[in-house]
Design a protein around this motif. Structure first.
Motif, mmCIF file in Angstrom:
data_model
loop_
_atom_site.group_PDB
_atom_site.id
_atom_site.type_symbol
_atom_site.label_atom_id
_atom_site.label_comp_id
_atom_site.label_asym_id
_atom_site.label_seq_id
_atom_site.Cartn_x
_atom_site.Cartn_y
_atom_site.Cartn_z
ATOM 1 N N ALA A 143 49.719 35.011 40.802
ATOM 2 C CA ALA A 143 48.980 35.952 42.296
ATOM 3 C C ALA A 143 48.191 36.582 41.300
ATOM 4 O O ALA A 143 47.305 37.832 42.090
ATOM 5 C CB ALA A 143 50.483 36.617 42.934
ATOM 6 N N VAL A 144 48.464 37.000 40.513
ATOM 7 C CA VAL A 144 47.422 38.239 39.523
ATOM 8 C C VAL A 144 46.603 37.791 39.141
ATOM 9 O O VAL A 144 45.396 37.996 39.515
ATOM 10 C CB VAL A 144 48.412 39.288 38.449
ATOM 11 N N LEU A 145 46.276 36.291 38.706
ATOM 12 C CA LEU A 145 45.230 35.551 38.602
ATOM 13 C C LEU A 145 44.324 35.460 39.327
ATOM 14 O O LEU A 145 43.346 35.395 39.496
ATOM 15 C CB LEU A 145 45.376 34.390 37.582
ATOM 16 N N ALA A 146 45.028 34.395 40.587
ATOM 17 C CA ALA A 146 44.190 34.074 41.628
ATOM 18 C C ALA A 146 44.333 35.880 42.916
ATOM 19 O O ALA A 146 43.339 34.816 43.359
ATOM 20 C CB ALA A 146 45.395 33.240 42.082
ATOM 21 N N ARG A 147 44.909 36.581 42.205
ATOM 22 C CA ARG A 147 44.640 37.159 43.596
ATOM 23 C C ARG A 147 45.128 37.085 44.540
ATOM 24 O O ARG A 147 44.769 37.673 45.946
ATOM 25 C CB ARG A 147 43.189 38.275 43.254
ATOM 26 N N ARG A 148 45.787 35.698 45.197
ATOM 27 C CA ARG A 148 46.880 34.966 46.291
ATOM 28 C C ARG A 148 48.021 34.979 45.862
ATOM 29 O O ARG A 148 48.114 34.448 44.933
ATOM 30 C CB ARG A 148 45.893 34.458 47.089
#
Length: 345
Positions: A143-148
């Motif tokens: 989620a941190v990397l994809a912002r989702r």
């Protein structure tokens, strides 16, 4: 059927390379905001009238396959699943015939979100293979990397691709220092257990402007070092050729059946000398390289009434000017103005 092309042409450049692999971006839009690809707020998307229509895409693909020697087409984005007509585009491309009389090999690069709902129809339409991006199996890090928070959707897409027979299912992972470098072994174990072919990718300067930091990039040597702490590796027998990944055979053990893992060292050991690619962006610009700072406009002459022969000549002329290498790390290197999502991975 393409008509009016009298002399067979090839997409050759001045360095002896011939392109047989076409990357077609279907949209610059994406439903993720991966940190290495775009800013958190996203990017200004292309106006709809600037994006190639299905008919325009088909015409350019037909010229490429039937008259310019293309044998493989990979659909990219942005996120190509956001193109509602993707199944029809795939079916139309599969109906084409190469100079050898075969349909082109059709591949899809996707973030996997929504793939589980469409992959059966895509396989039926003629899709041969799929590459799915997966940068961590840890929900928080993903989620941190994809912002989702969409890890479950990606895993569902992978499982559905395997069930649909798009084998081998391939997984792409971009590894970043102090972000997801701890995931190298777990990603490898996950893919080996399921028979997926994992490709680790060195982070490239194709994200938000001025934010690429080479020191944050985890190199091929570091990735292999981490893998060797857990697995027994040996180089694959066949040469790399024009393929971007250097492949390694992983010996079976008590926890996994063995398989292959690749590393795409685009920065530290690029495959420029054997590159066989040509690209079309969603707005109809031909690019010879991800890192090219120039483009050849195909959309304008296409819409102005150019013949297939004229479009082929424009295309071959642009490909002939392909640079010898992308030049990352060389003095004076300047990344392209477009980000990865706007170019098409």
């Amino acid at each position: 059927m393409t008509v009016g092309l009298r002399v067979p042409l090839v997409l050759a450049d001045a360095h002896g390379r011939v392109a047989t692999d076409l990357r077609v971006s279907l949209t610059d839009r994406c439903n993720l905001r991966c940190t290495y690809c775009m800013p958190a707020e996203g990017l200004p998307w292309l106006p709809g009238d600037e994006v190639l229509t299905d008919a325009e895409l088909h015409r350019l693909m037909a010229i490429a396959v039937e008259s310019l020697g293309i044998t493989t087409i990979r659909f990219t984005g942005g996120e190509p699943l956001l193109r509602r007509s993707l199944e029809r585009i795939v079916a139309d491309a599969k109906a084409l015939r190469t100079r050898a009389g075969n349909p082109p090999e059709l591949c899809l690069t996707s973030n996997g979100i929504g793939l589980d709902k469409r992959v059966s129809a895509l396989a039926e339409a003629g899709l041969d293979r799929v590459n799915v991006s997966l940068d961590s199996l840890d929900r928080r890090r993903y989620a941190v990397l994809a912002r989702r928070d969409r890890l479950d959707a990606v895993l569902a897409g992978l499982a559905a691709s395997e069930a649909a027979g798009l084998l081998p299912v391939k997984v792409n992972s971009v590894i970043m220092r102090d972000v997801n470098d701890v995931d190298v072994v777990s990603l490898a174990q996950f893919c080996l257990e399921r028979g997926y072919q994992l490709r680790f990718i060195e982070q490239m300067p194709l994200g938000p402007q001025h934010e690429w930091d080479r020191s944050q990039m985890v190199t091929q040597a570091e990735i292999l070092g981490r893998l060797r702490e857990r697995f027994t590796l040996r180089p694959a027998a066949e040469p790399r050729g024009g393929a971007p990944a250097e492949l390694w055979e992983v010996a079976a053990d008590a926890t996994q059946p063995g398989g292959r893992i690749g590393v795409i060292p685009s920065v530290t050991a690029p495959f420029c000398g054997a590159c066989d690619r040509t690209r079309i962006t969603a707005d109809g610009q031909m690019r010879t390289c991800l890192f090219s700072r120039t483009e050849t406009d195909l959309r304008t002459p296409l819409r102005d009434g150019a013949s297939d022969a004229e479009l082929a000549e424009i295309w071959t002329g642009g490909q002939a000017r392909k640079a010898a290498a992308h030049g990352i790390g060389e003095p004076g290197f300047v990344p392209p103005a477009r980000t990865m999502s706007a170019i098409g991975g």
